[in-house]
Design an enzyme around this catalytic site. Structure first.
Site, PDB file in Angstrom:
ATOM      1  N   ASP A 120      -7.903 -54.520  -5.649  1.00 35.33           N
ATOM      2  CA  ASP A 120      -8.414 -55.166  -6.857  1.00 35.33           C
ATOM      3  C   ASP A 120      -7.665 -54.735  -8.114  1.00 35.33           C
ATOM      4  O   ASP A 120      -7.006 -53.694  -8.143  1.00 35.33           O
ATOM      5  CB  ASP A 120      -9.891 -54.814  -7.049  1.00 35.33           C
ATOM      6  CG  ASP A 120     -10.788 -55.527  -6.048  1.00 35.33           C
ATOM      7  OD1 ASP A 120     -10.264 -56.121  -5.089  1.00 35.33           O
ATOM      8  OD2 ASP A 120     -12.019 -55.464  -6.230  1.00 35.33           O
ATOM      9  N   HIS A 263      -7.839 -50.221  -4.938  1.00 34.08           N
ATOM     10  CA  HIS A 263      -7.319 -50.781  -6.195  1.00 34.08           C
ATOM     11  C   HIS A 263      -5.809 -50.562  -6.295  1.00 34.08           C
ATOM     12  O   HIS A 263      -5.334 -49.459  -6.036  1.00 34.08           O
ATOM     13  CB  HIS A 263      -8.003 -50.127  -7.395  1.00 34.08           C
ATOM     14  CG  HIS A 263      -9.470 -50.430  -7.467  1.00 34.08           C
ATOM     15  ND1 HIS A 263     -10.403 -49.737  -6.732  1.00 34.08           N
ATOM     16  CD2 HIS A 263     -10.156 -51.376  -8.157  1.00 34.08           C
ATOM     17  CE1 HIS A 263     -11.612 -50.235  -6.989  1.00 34.08           C
ATOM     18  NE2 HIS A 263     -11.495 -51.232  -7.839  1.00 34.08           N
TER      19      HIS A 263
HETATM   20 ZN   LIG Z   1     -12.308 -54.737 -10.324  1.00 34.73          ZN
END
Ligand SMILES: [Zn+2]
Length: 312
Positions: A120, A263
């Site tokens: 992400d 992430h």
């Molecule tokens: Zn996020």
């Protein structure tokens, strides 16, 4: 995975057959008038006329050869283009029964140990590239949920991720934890999907709300717009855990059909980059194969169909 491959092969085959049929009728349409001309009534047989007509007849026939060749090239080219288009669509599209729903994982037969790595908050200079390299080295396709304004800052990076065959999802434009009315949610989501499509050609149908928040108007709008809202079943907590603990966080929650949250952007992700090769190796050792989120959902759909036919 074999089922998925078979499905892709079948789709590809159908496309090729359809295109060959179209090209065939095209070729027929061109050759037919020439045949008619050749078998039509001939003019009086003066030697001179015959010589001229022979040279005229030879020309179209060599033209036909060139023409068939050109069509063959075009068939090949278009077959590739169609397959690629299909692939791109498939890259970030989901089976229809998942559209407008939200999921945390796929329900898979435990003998199919498939798992989806998701990243992400990118694209993000440096770390996204590092993660791309690790995935490439391991021959893995993952799923990236992009923040629109970061994609705007790093369009070339975004194109690289898409060109490498990873699935792309929408993660809003601003990545804020606010309450949204429909108009506000539309701005966050539509703008991001438009930019994704403009840059990569991918029309994504997966959305992940920032923070996994489902009740602030974003997920509701996404579902209304037929996105599959994709959460996760294994949180690496990579944004706040030391590198050594990342692997434990993932392994503790890993399961067949699982979706792992990590992430590649939004801050310093050097811990994720550092831990990723070991996480991949460990999961692989446990027998997992790595697929994208759309592939994972496709697998669930295929398994269900298979069970249905088996029970009939
Ligand atoms: Zn996020």
């Amino acid at each position: 995975m074999t089922k998925l491959k078979r499905l892709l092969m079948r789709q590809r085959k159908n496309l090729i057959v359809a295109f060959m049929a179209a090209a065939g009728s095209f070729l027929l349409g061109v050759t037919l008038p020439m045949n008619l001309r050749a078998t039509g009534p001939l003019e009086p047989m003066q030697a001179k006329v015959l010589a001229v007509s022979q040279s005229q007849e030879q020309q179209p026939s060599s033209n036909i050869n060139q023409f068939s060749e050109a069509i063959a090239h075009r068939v090949e080219f278009s077959e590739q283009a169609l397959a690629q288009l299909q692939e791109t669509r498939f890259q970030s599209g989901v089976p229809s029964e998942f559209k407008g729903t939200s999921i945390r994982e796929a329900k898979l037969d435990s003998q199919h140990k498939a798992i989806a790595l998701t990243f992400d908050d990118g694209p993000w200079p440096k770390t996204t590239t590092q993660i791309l390299d690790i995935l490439k080295k391991n021959n893995i396709k993952a799923t990236f949920f992009w923040v629109g304004r970061y994609l705007k800052n790093s369009p070339e990076l975004g194109k690289q991720v898409a060109a490498a065959g990873h699935a792309i999802g929408n993660h809003t434009w601003n990545h804020e934890y606010l309450q949204y009315n429909e108009e506000g949610a539309a701005r966050e989501i539509d703008r991001t999907s438009s930019l994704i499509e403009d840059l990569t050609g991918i029309k994504t149908s997966i959305f992940r709300p920032p923070g996994g928040i489902l009740n602030n108007g974003l997920a509701a709008y996404a579902q209304k717009k037929n996105y599959a809202v994709v959460l996760w079943s294994a949180d690496s907590l990579d944004w706040r855990t030391p590198t050594e603990s990342l692997m434990d966080n993932v392994m503790r929650q890993a399961n067949s059909g699982g979706i792992v949250l990590m992430h590649d952007g939004g801050g310093n992700r050097s811990r994720t980059v550092k831990a990723l090769p070991d996480i991949i190796a460990k999961l692989r050792k446990k027998g997992y194969i790595f697929v994208t989120v759309p592939e994972l959902l496709q697998m669930q759909e295929q398994e269900l169909k298979h069970q249905e036919t088996a029970h009939k």
